[in-house]
Design a protein around this motif. Structure first.
Motif: not given
Length: 167
Positions: A30-41, A65-69, A150-160
């Motif tokens: 759910l990170e904004g599309d204007h941010k670096f990671v979502p743009k690259v993905i 998720a690590e910040a939430a933990r 792992q963090g990127i894979a989890e982000t991709l899995a959520f998006a999928a």
């Protein structure tokens, strides 16, 4: 910095136990599309070209998720560390280029879509920004348990999951 000092001062004046959590380089679902990671993905998934700087900037990346933990651990700690400022991050230097290449690897797209060096650095660009996570370890017994991959894979899995139509 001024806001942190002001809120800590006010909390002390009214005897409010307050901790400031300072997450570094968070990314995730759910990170904004204007941010670096979502743009690259998005570029890696679509095959579109993405113009970038040289990617030499170094940052400290933290899956959300690590910040939430860490926040959950803070709420559960017996000795609440009122008045403290706690940095959350990996404690590791990662260049933007390495982050982009990691996204390419996790998305499983061949190199070429990320055009490193096509853009100039912004004037006054901060080239290195790292978290000192020693206090998080000491006060919360917290350290990063999720790798960048792992963090990127989890982000991709959520998006999928978000893209799948409802049954």
């Amino acid at each position: 910095a001024a806001g942190t000092l002001a809120v800590l001062s006010r909390a002390a004046m009214v005897s409010l136990p307050l901790v400031v959590i300072r997450p570094f380089g968070m990314f995730g679902p759910l990170e904004g599309d204007h941010k670096f990671v979502p743009k690259v993905i998005a570029a890696c998934r679509s095959g579109q070209k993405l113009e970038l700087t040289s990617g030499e900037q170094v940052r400290d990346y933290l899956p959300v998720a690590e910040a939430a933990r860490a926040c959950v651990l803070l709420g559960q700690t017996a000795a609440f560390p009122a008045g403290e400022v706690i940095n959350l991050g990996s404690g590791q230097a990662t260049s933007l280029r390495r982050l982009g290449e990691t996204v390419e690897q996790v998305v499983d797209r061949h190199r070429g879509g990320l055009l490193w060096g096509a853009l100039r650095h912004r004037p006054g660009e901060v080239m290195s920004f790292m978290a000192d996570v020693a206090k998080a370890r000491r006060l919360l017994d917290w350290s990063l348990s999720t790798s960048l991959e792992q963090g990127i894979a989890e982000t991709l899995a959520f998006a999928a999951d978000e893209e799948e139509p409802s049954a």
